[in-house]
Design a protein around this motif. Structure first.
Motif: not given
Length: 420
Positions: A222-223, A331-333, A397-398, A402-404
Protein backbone atom coordinates in the motif's frame (compact mmCIF):
# COMPACT_ATOMS: atom_id res chain seq x y z
CA UNK A 1 -9.32 12.41 -11.28
CA UNK A 2 -11.06 8.49 -13.47
CA UNK A 3 -14.20 6.44 -13.80
CA UNK A 4 -14.13 2.86 -12.52
CA UNK A 5 -13.60 0.46 -15.33
CA UNK A 6 -14.64 -3.07 -14.68
CA UNK A 7 -17.75 -4.40 -16.34
CA UNK A 8 -20.68 -5.58 -14.26
CA UNK A 9 -21.35 -9.30 -14.28
CA UNK A 10 -24.53 -10.38 -16.05
CA UNK A 11 -26.91 -12.09 -13.65
CA UNK A 12 -28.62 -15.40 -14.39
CA UNK A 13 -31.97 -14.20 -13.19
CA UNK A 14 -34.88 -15.23 -15.38
CA UNK A 15 -36.37 -11.79 -14.94
CA UNK A 16 -34.96 -8.89 -16.92
CA UNK A 17 -33.36 -6.33 -14.61
CA UNK A 18 -35.01 -2.92 -14.42
CA UNK A 19 -33.76 -0.22 -16.75
CA UNK A 20 -30.68 1.64 -15.62
CA UNK A 21 -32.59 4.89 -16.04
CA UNK A 22 -35.60 3.68 -14.03
CA UNK A 23 -34.53 5.00 -10.65
CA UNK A 24 -36.20 6.73 -7.69
CA UNK A 25 -36.12 10.52 -7.63
CA UNK A 26 -33.78 10.41 -4.65
CA UNK A 27 -31.11 8.72 -6.79
CA UNK A 28 -31.32 11.41 -9.45
CA UNK A 29 -31.09 14.09 -6.78
CA UNK A 30 -27.81 12.67 -5.46
CA UNK A 31 -26.54 12.04 -9.00
CA UNK A 32 -27.22 15.68 -9.90
CA UNK A 33 -25.35 16.86 -6.81
CA UNK A 34 -22.49 14.52 -7.70
CA UNK A 35 -22.12 15.99 -11.18
CA UNK A 36 -21.89 19.49 -9.70
CA UNK A 37 -19.41 18.40 -7.02
CA UNK A 38 -17.11 16.77 -9.56
CA UNK A 39 -17.39 19.82 -11.82
CA UNK A 40 -15.54 21.75 -9.13
CA UNK A 41 -12.33 19.82 -9.89
CA UNK A 42 -11.59 21.54 -13.20
CA UNK A 43 -13.94 24.49 -12.91
CA UNK A 44 -11.21 26.96 -11.97
CA UNK A 45 -8.80 26.09 -14.80
CA UNK A 46 -10.20 28.61 -17.31
CA UNK A 47 -10.28 31.45 -14.75
CA UNK A 48 -6.79 31.07 -13.25
CA UNK A 49 -5.23 33.67 -15.54
CA UNK A 50 -8.12 36.20 -15.25
CA UNK A 51 -7.97 35.91 -11.46
CA UNK A 52 -4.24 36.60 -11.54
CA UNK A 53 -4.63 39.59 -13.83
CA UNK A 54 -7.52 41.21 -11.99
CA UNK A 55 -6.22 40.58 -8.48
CA UNK A 56 -2.58 41.30 -9.36
CA UNK A 57 -1.43 37.82 -8.34
CA UNK A 58 1.49 35.74 -9.61
CA UNK A 59 1.01 32.28 -11.16
CA UNK A 60 2.30 30.61 -7.98
CA UNK A 61 -0.17 32.57 -5.86
CA UNK A 62 -3.08 31.70 -8.13
CA UNK A 63 -2.03 28.04 -8.20
CA UNK A 64 -2.60 27.93 -4.45
CA UNK A 65 -6.30 27.58 -5.32
CA UNK A 66 -5.47 23.97 -6.17
CA UNK A 67 -3.00 23.48 -3.33
CA UNK A 68 -5.37 24.54 -0.55
CA UNK A 69 -8.25 22.57 -2.05
CA UNK A 70 -6.26 19.34 -2.42
CA UNK A 71 -4.47 19.65 0.91
CA UNK A 72 -7.68 19.97 2.89
CA UNK A 73 -9.41 17.29 0.82
CA UNK A 74 -6.57 14.87 1.56
CA UNK A 75 -6.59 15.50 5.30
CA UNK A 76 -10.40 15.43 5.42
CA UNK A 77 -10.44 12.00 3.78
CA UNK A 78 -9.07 10.68 7.08
CA UNK A 79 -12.09 11.89 9.03
CA UNK A 80 -15.00 11.50 6.63
CA UNK A 81 -15.46 7.86 7.65
CA UNK A 82 -15.38 8.86 11.31
CA UNK A 83 -18.04 11.52 10.71
CA UNK A 84 -20.40 9.48 8.53
CA UNK A 85 -20.22 6.45 10.84
CA UNK A 86 -21.49 8.65 13.68
CA UNK A 87 -24.11 10.95 12.12
CA UNK A 88 -25.20 8.90 9.12
CA UNK A 89 -24.84 9.29 5.35
CA UNK A 90 -27.63 11.82 4.71
CA UNK A 91 -26.47 14.29 7.37
CA UNK A 92 -22.87 13.98 6.19
CA UNK A 93 -24.00 14.52 2.60
CA UNK A 94 -26.00 17.63 3.51
CA UNK A 95 -23.18 18.98 5.67
CA UNK A 96 -20.77 18.65 2.76
CA UNK A 97 -23.18 20.39 0.37
CA UNK A 98 -23.81 23.22 2.82
CA UNK A 99 -20.08 23.77 3.29
CA UNK A 100 -19.54 23.91 -0.48
CA UNK A 101 -22.39 26.39 -0.95
CA UNK A 102 -21.00 28.74 1.71
CA UNK A 103 -17.35 28.61 0.66
CA UNK A 104 -18.01 28.72 -3.09
CA UNK A 105 -20.11 31.85 -2.58
CA UNK A 106 -17.45 33.38 -0.34
CA UNK A 107 -14.78 32.63 -2.97
CA UNK A 108 -16.88 34.46 -5.56
CA UNK A 109 -17.21 37.44 -3.21
CA UNK A 110 -13.49 37.64 -2.44
CA UNK A 111 -11.39 40.71 -3.03
CA UNK A 112 -7.92 39.18 -2.67
CA UNK A 113 -6.17 36.04 -3.82
CA UNK A 114 -5.51 35.05 -0.20
CA UNK A 115 -9.24 35.04 0.51
CA UNK A 116 -10.00 32.83 -2.50
CA UNK A 117 -7.26 30.40 -1.49
CA UNK A 118 -8.68 30.17 2.01
CA UNK A 119 -12.24 29.69 0.84
CA UNK A 120 -11.13 27.00 -1.65
CA UNK A 121 -9.71 25.15 1.36
CA UNK A 122 -13.15 25.22 2.98
CA UNK A 123 -14.62 24.04 -0.31
CA UNK A 124 -12.23 21.07 -0.19
CA UNK A 125 -13.57 20.07 3.23
CA UNK A 126 -17.14 20.12 1.94
CA UNK A 127 -16.21 18.16 -1.15
CA UNK A 128 -14.50 15.46 0.91
CA UNK A 129 -17.58 15.05 3.13
CA UNK A 130 -19.84 14.89 0.10
CA UNK A 131 -17.92 12.46 -2.12
CA UNK A 132 -17.27 10.12 0.81
CA UNK A 133 -21.02 9.56 1.24
CA UNK A 134 -22.59 10.19 -2.19
CA UNK A 135 -21.85 6.68 -3.38
CA UNK A 136 -23.37 5.08 -0.29
CA UNK A 137 -26.49 7.23 -0.70
CA UNK A 138 -26.96 6.21 -4.35
CA UNK A 139 -26.37 2.52 -3.62
CA UNK A 140 -28.84 2.63 -0.75
CA UNK A 141 -31.61 4.25 -2.78
CA UNK A 142 -31.11 2.81 -6.29
CA UNK A 143 -33.07 -0.01 -7.89
CA UNK A 144 -31.53 -2.76 -9.98
CA UNK A 145 -28.67 -3.77 -7.70
CA UNK A 146 -25.36 -2.36 -6.54
CA UNK A 147 -23.59 -2.68 -9.91
CA UNK A 148 -26.18 -0.55 -11.69
CA UNK A 149 -26.12 2.05 -8.92
CA UNK A 150 -22.37 2.34 -9.22
CA UNK A 151 -22.62 2.73 -13.01
CA UNK A 152 -24.86 5.76 -12.40
CA UNK A 153 -22.42 7.13 -9.85
CA UNK A 154 -19.47 6.66 -12.17
CA UNK A 155 -21.40 8.33 -14.99
CA UNK A 156 -21.95 11.37 -12.76
CA UNK A 157 -18.23 11.41 -11.97
CA UNK A 158 -17.25 11.27 -15.63
CA UNK A 159 -19.73 13.92 -16.71
CA UNK A 160 -18.70 16.26 -13.90
CA UNK A 161 -14.97 15.99 -14.59
CA UNK A 162 -15.44 16.51 -18.33
CA UNK A 163 -17.99 19.33 -18.15
CA UNK A 164 -16.39 21.28 -15.27
CA UNK A 165 -13.76 23.11 -17.37
CA UNK A 166 -16.34 23.84 -20.06
CA UNK A 167 -18.76 25.40 -17.58
CA UNK A 168 -15.88 27.30 -16.00
CA UNK A 169 -14.95 28.69 -19.40
CA UNK A 170 -18.49 29.77 -20.29
CA UNK A 171 -19.22 31.40 -16.92
CA UNK A 172 -15.67 32.71 -16.64
CA UNK A 173 -16.18 34.65 -19.85
CA UNK A 174 -18.74 36.71 -17.93
CA UNK A 175 -16.56 37.17 -14.84
CA UNK A 176 -14.05 35.10 -12.90
CA UNK A 177 -16.55 35.26 -10.04
CA UNK A 178 -19.38 33.66 -12.02
CA UNK A 179 -18.18 30.02 -11.81
CA UNK A 180 -17.99 30.24 -8.02
CA UNK A 181 -21.48 31.70 -7.72
CA UNK A 182 -22.74 29.17 -10.27
CA UNK A 183 -21.51 26.24 -8.19
CA UNK A 184 -22.99 27.76 -5.03
CA UNK A 185 -26.39 28.16 -6.68
CA UNK A 186 -26.43 24.65 -8.17
CA UNK A 187 -25.31 23.09 -4.89
CA UNK A 188 -28.05 24.96 -3.05
CA UNK A 189 -30.59 23.42 -5.44
CA UNK A 190 -29.01 19.99 -4.84
CA UNK A 191 -29.21 20.53 -1.08
CA UNK A 192 -32.96 21.22 -1.28
CA UNK A 193 -33.56 18.22 -3.57
CA UNK A 194 -31.74 15.86 -1.21
CA UNK A 195 -33.52 17.20 1.88
CA UNK A 196 -36.86 16.58 0.19
CA UNK A 197 -36.19 13.39 -1.79
CA UNK A 198 -33.55 11.33 0.01
CA UNK A 199 -34.88 9.27 2.92
CA UNK A 200 -32.80 9.03 6.05
CA UNK A 201 -30.93 5.79 6.64
CA UNK A 202 -29.95 4.27 10.01
CA UNK A 203 -26.50 5.09 11.32
CA UNK A 204 -23.83 2.46 10.62
CA UNK A 205 -23.34 -0.05 13.42
CA UNK A 206 -19.56 -0.01 13.03
CA UNK A 207 -17.66 3.19 13.88
CA UNK A 208 -14.51 3.95 11.90
CA UNK A 209 -11.21 4.66 13.69
CA UNK A 210 -9.16 7.67 12.61
CA UNK A 211 -5.95 5.72 13.28
CA UNK A 212 -6.78 2.91 10.83
CA UNK A 213 -5.43 4.60 7.65
CA UNK A 214 -2.09 5.37 9.31
CA UNK A 215 -1.75 1.79 10.52
CA UNK A 216 -2.54 0.55 7.01
CA UNK A 217 0.48 2.37 5.60
CA UNK A 218 2.74 -0.02 7.47
CA UNK A 219 2.04 -2.51 4.68
CA UNK A 220 4.75 -2.20 2.02
CA UNK A 221 2.42 -2.77 -0.94
CA UNK A 222 0.00 0.00 0.00
CA UNK A 223 2.82 2.42 0.85
CA UNK A 224 4.50 1.73 -2.50
CA UNK A 225 1.33 2.43 -4.45
CA UNK A 226 0.61 5.59 -2.41
CA UNK A 227 4.10 7.02 -3.02
CA UNK A 228 3.79 6.15 -6.72
CA UNK A 229 0.55 8.14 -6.83
CA UNK A 230 2.13 11.04 -4.93
CA UNK A 231 4.91 11.33 -7.52
CA UNK A 232 2.81 11.12 -10.66
CA UNK A 233 0.26 13.45 -9.07
CA UNK A 234 3.00 16.04 -9.05
CA UNK A 235 3.02 15.83 -12.83
CA UNK A 236 -0.77 15.78 -12.96
CA UNK A 237 -1.20 18.85 -10.76
CA UNK A 238 1.46 20.65 -12.79
CA UNK A 239 -0.53 19.96 -15.93
CA UNK A 240 -3.82 21.03 -14.38
CA UNK A 241 -2.71 24.16 -12.50
CA UNK A 242 0.18 25.54 -14.56
CA UNK A 243 -0.68 24.88 -18.23
CA UNK A 244 -3.29 27.69 -18.50
CA UNK A 245 -0.50 30.26 -17.98
CA UNK A 246 1.79 29.39 -20.92
CA UNK A 247 -1.30 28.73 -23.06
CA UNK A 248 -2.31 32.36 -22.43
CA UNK A 249 -5.71 31.97 -24.09
CA UNK A 250 -9.26 33.11 -23.32
CA UNK A 251 -11.57 31.41 -20.85
CA UNK A 252 -13.62 29.77 -23.62
CA UNK A 253 -10.53 28.27 -25.23
CA UNK A 254 -9.06 26.99 -21.97
CA UNK A 255 -12.44 25.54 -21.03
CA UNK A 256 -12.74 23.60 -24.30
CA UNK A 257 -9.14 22.33 -24.08
CA UNK A 258 -9.60 20.94 -20.60
CA UNK A 259 -13.02 19.61 -21.58
CA UNK A 260 -11.12 17.54 -24.14
CA UNK A 261 -8.78 16.39 -21.37
CA UNK A 262 -11.69 15.36 -19.12
CA UNK A 263 -13.46 13.58 -21.94
CA UNK A 264 -10.30 11.66 -22.87
CA UNK A 265 -9.79 10.72 -19.21
CA UNK A 266 -13.33 9.36 -18.88
CA UNK A 267 -13.20 7.44 -22.16
CA UNK A 268 -9.82 5.90 -21.32
CA UNK A 269 -11.09 4.86 -17.90
CA UNK A 270 -14.22 3.18 -19.20
CA UNK A 271 -13.10 1.65 -22.50
CA UNK A 272 -9.30 1.48 -22.71
CA UNK A 273 -8.18 0.51 -19.21
CA UNK A 274 -10.06 -2.81 -18.89
CA UNK A 275 -8.98 -4.00 -22.34
CA UNK A 276 -5.34 -3.08 -21.83
CA UNK A 277 -5.38 -4.62 -18.37
CA UNK A 278 -6.68 -7.95 -19.66
CA UNK A 279 -4.10 -8.06 -22.44
CA UNK A 280 -0.95 -6.78 -20.75
CA UNK A 281 -1.56 -7.05 -16.98
CA UNK A 282 -2.12 -4.40 -14.32
CA UNK A 283 1.40 -3.45 -13.22
CA UNK A 284 3.02 -3.52 -16.69
CA UNK A 285 0.22 -1.36 -18.09
CA UNK A 286 0.52 1.11 -15.21
CA UNK A 287 4.24 1.50 -15.96
CA UNK A 288 3.54 2.03 -19.66
CA UNK A 289 0.86 4.63 -18.92
CA UNK A 290 3.17 6.48 -16.53
CA UNK A 291 6.02 6.37 -19.05
CA UNK A 292 3.78 7.84 -21.75
CA UNK A 293 2.61 10.56 -19.39
CA UNK A 294 6.24 11.40 -18.49
CA UNK A 295 7.10 11.63 -22.21
CA UNK A 296 4.02 13.79 -22.76
CA UNK A 297 5.17 16.23 -20.06
CA UNK A 298 8.69 16.22 -21.52
CA UNK A 299 7.24 17.11 -24.92
CA UNK A 300 5.35 20.00 -23.34
CA UNK A 301 8.55 21.09 -21.57
CA UNK A 302 10.56 21.12 -24.79
CA UNK A 303 7.93 23.02 -26.80
CA UNK A 304 6.26 25.19 -24.17
CA UNK A 305 6.09 28.19 -26.52
CA UNK A 306 4.09 26.14 -29.05
CA UNK A 307 0.42 26.32 -28.09
CA UNK A 308 -0.55 23.51 -30.45
CA UNK A 309 1.87 21.15 -28.69
CA UNK A 310 0.49 22.18 -25.30
CA UNK A 311 -3.10 21.59 -26.41
CA UNK A 312 -2.29 18.15 -27.83
CA UNK A 313 -0.27 17.35 -24.71
CA UNK A 314 -3.17 18.20 -22.38
CA UNK A 315 -5.67 16.03 -24.25
CA UNK A 316 -3.24 13.11 -24.58
CA UNK A 317 -2.55 13.31 -20.86
CA UNK A 318 -6.22 12.55 -20.25
CA UNK A 319 -5.81 9.20 -22.01
CA UNK A 320 -2.70 8.21 -20.06
CA UNK A 321 -4.07 9.38 -16.72
CA UNK A 322 -7.42 7.69 -17.32
CA UNK A 323 -5.77 4.32 -17.82
CA UNK A 324 -3.33 4.71 -14.95
CA UNK A 325 -5.78 6.11 -12.40
CA UNK A 326 -8.18 3.25 -12.90
CA UNK A 327 -5.52 0.54 -12.68
CA UNK A 328 -3.79 2.05 -9.67
CA UNK A 329 -7.13 2.32 -7.87
CA UNK A 330 -7.75 -1.37 -8.38
CA UNK A 331 -4.23 -2.07 -7.12
CA UNK A 332 -4.86 -0.05 -3.97
CA UNK A 333 -7.89 -2.16 -3.15
CA UNK A 334 -5.83 -5.38 -2.97
CA UNK A 335 -2.41 -4.04 -1.98
CA UNK A 336 -2.77 -4.66 1.77
CA UNK A 337 -4.79 -6.98 4.05
CA UNK A 338 -7.00 -4.17 5.38
CA UNK A 339 -10.55 -3.00 4.72
CA UNK A 340 -10.87 -1.43 1.29
CA UNK A 341 -12.27 1.81 2.68
CA UNK A 342 -9.27 2.07 5.01
CA UNK A 343 -6.84 1.45 2.14
CA UNK A 344 -8.62 4.10 0.10
CA UNK A 345 -8.39 6.68 2.90
CA UNK A 346 -4.67 6.02 3.47
CA UNK A 347 -3.92 6.17 -0.25
CA UNK A 348 -5.89 9.38 -0.78
CA UNK A 349 -4.23 11.03 2.19
CA UNK A 350 -0.69 10.40 0.92
CA UNK A 351 -1.33 11.30 -2.71
CA UNK A 352 -3.29 14.49 -1.97
CA UNK A 353 -1.30 15.89 0.94
CA UNK A 354 2.05 14.99 -0.59
CA UNK A 355 1.16 16.23 -4.06
CA UNK A 356 -0.66 19.38 -2.98
CA UNK A 357 2.55 21.45 -3.15
CA UNK A 358 2.90 20.78 -6.89
CA UNK A 359 0.63 23.60 -8.16
CA UNK A 360 2.45 26.24 -6.08
CA UNK A 361 5.92 24.88 -6.91
CA UNK A 362 5.06 24.71 -10.62
CA UNK A 363 3.80 28.29 -10.59
CA UNK A 364 6.91 29.48 -8.76
CA UNK A 365 9.27 27.69 -11.15
CA UNK A 366 7.33 28.99 -14.13
CA UNK A 367 7.83 32.58 -13.04
CA UNK A 368 11.56 32.21 -13.79
CA UNK A 369 11.50 29.61 -16.60
CA UNK A 370 8.33 28.54 -18.42
CA UNK A 371 9.80 25.15 -19.38
CA UNK A 372 10.97 24.08 -15.93
CA UNK A 373 7.61 23.10 -14.35
CA UNK A 374 6.95 20.53 -17.07
CA UNK A 375 10.48 19.13 -16.84
CA UNK A 376 10.13 18.68 -13.08
CA UNK A 377 6.73 17.07 -13.57
CA UNK A 378 8.20 14.65 -16.12
CA UNK A 379 11.04 13.70 -13.76
CA UNK A 380 8.66 13.10 -10.84
CA UNK A 381 6.43 10.94 -13.03
CA UNK A 382 9.46 8.93 -14.17
CA UNK A 383 10.43 8.52 -10.50
CA UNK A 384 6.96 7.08 -9.88
CA UNK A 385 7.79 4.25 -12.30
CA UNK A 386 10.97 3.46 -10.38
CA UNK A 387 9.10 3.38 -7.05
CA UNK A 388 6.45 1.08 -8.50
CA UNK A 389 9.18 -1.19 -9.89
CA UNK A 390 10.73 -1.57 -6.42
CA UNK A 391 7.44 -2.96 -5.14
CA UNK A 392 6.79 -5.49 -7.88
CA UNK A 393 7.48 -8.43 -5.57
CA UNK A 394 5.05 -7.32 -2.86
CA UNK A 395 2.48 -6.47 -5.54
CA UNK A 396 2.97 -9.63 -7.59
CA UNK A 397 -0.46 -10.90 -6.54
CA UNK A 398 -2.17 -7.97 -8.28
CA UNK A 399 -2.09 -9.57 -11.72
CA UNK A 400 -3.36 -12.85 -10.28
CA UNK A 401 -6.38 -11.18 -8.71
CA UNK A 402 -9.79 -11.34 -10.35
CA UNK A 403 -11.36 -7.99 -9.38
CA UNK A 404 -14.93 -7.80 -8.19
CA UNK A 405 -17.00 -6.04 -10.85
CA UNK A 406 -18.12 -2.61 -9.79
CA UNK A 407 -17.30 -2.96 -6.09
CA UNK A 408 -18.48 -0.12 -3.87
CA UNK A 409 -15.06 0.45 -2.35
CA UNK A 410 -13.39 0.51 -5.76
CA UNK A 411 -15.77 3.19 -7.00
CA UNK A 412 -15.28 5.20 -3.82
CA UNK A 413 -11.50 5.00 -4.16
CA UNK A 414 -11.73 6.17 -7.76
CA UNK A 415 -13.73 9.17 -6.62
CA UNK A 416 -11.26 9.98 -3.88
CA UNK A 417 -8.39 9.59 -6.27
CA UNK A 418 -9.92 11.76 -8.94
CA UNK A 419 -11.28 14.56 -6.94
CA UNK A 420 -8.03 15.52 -8.54
Amino acid sequence: MAVSTTTATVTNSSEAPPSLLHQPKSVWAVAFASVIAFMGIGLVDPILKPIGEQLDATPSQVSLLFTSYMLVTGVAMLITGVVSSRIGAKKTLLTGLAVIVVFAALAGSSGTIAQIVGFRAGWGLGNALFIATALAAIVGAASGGVARAIILYEAALGIGIAVGPLVGGVLGNISWRAPFFGVAALMAVAFILIVVMLPSAPKPEHRTSIAAPFLALRHRGLLTVAITALLYNYGFFTLLAYTPFPLDMGTYSIGFIFFGWGLALAVASVFLAPRLQRRFGTLPMMMVALALFALDLAMMAAFTENKTVLIVGVVLAGLFLGVNNTLITETVMISAPVERSTASAAYSFVRFVGGAAAPWVAGKLGESNIHLPFWVGAVCTAAAILVLATGRKVLAHVDEHDPEPHSVDEALAVTAGDAD
